[in-house]
Design an enzyme around this catalytic site. Sequence first.
Site, PDB file in Angstrom:
ATOM      1  N   CYS A   7       0.824  -1.360  -0.114  1.00 48.06           N
ATOM      2  CA  CYS A   7       0.069   0.049   0.048  1.00 48.06           C
ATOM      3  C   CYS A   7       0.817   1.337   0.216  1.00 48.06           C
ATOM      4  CB  CYS A   7      -0.925   0.177   1.360  1.00 48.06           C
ATOM      5  SG  CYS A   7      -2.126   1.352   1.247  1.00 48.06           S
ATOM      6  N   CYS A  44      -5.297   0.787  -1.685  1.00 52.11           N
ATOM      7  CA  CYS A  44      -4.516  -0.339  -2.154  1.00 52.11           C
ATOM      8  C   CYS A  44      -5.616  -1.426  -2.621  1.00 52.11           C
ATOM      9  CB  CYS A  44      -3.441  -0.712  -1.367  1.00 52.11           C
ATOM     10  SG  CYS A  44      -4.028  -1.372   0.436  1.00 52.11           S
TER      11      CYS A  44
HETATM   12 ZN   LIG Z   1      -3.839   0.405   1.834  1.00 56.19          ZN
END
Ligand SMILES: [Zn+2]
Length: 83
Positions: A42, A72
């Site tokens: 992420c 993400c």
């Molecule tokens: Zn994330």
Amino acid sequence: MARLDLPDDDRLYQALLDRDPAYDDRVFVTVASTGIFCRLTCPARKPKRENCAFYARPAECIAAGFRPCKRCHPIANEGRQTK
Ligand SMILES: [Zn+2]
């Protein structure tokens, strides 16, 4: 393959800091301070170690009460994982 056989948390937290793509779609991190869970890759700012827990599947994170990250998209590939 023993898919639930995760590395220890020290290694996973380091992989999180490194955004290590080797763990993408294999390990997910829940963040207690925000109530979301993320891929290790992420792009968001990385949480503190004490707020992190690691799971092998998004369903486990959801069952634990966390919501998927909007940056993400940790459940985008659910069901399409390579065996
Ligand atoms: Zn994330």
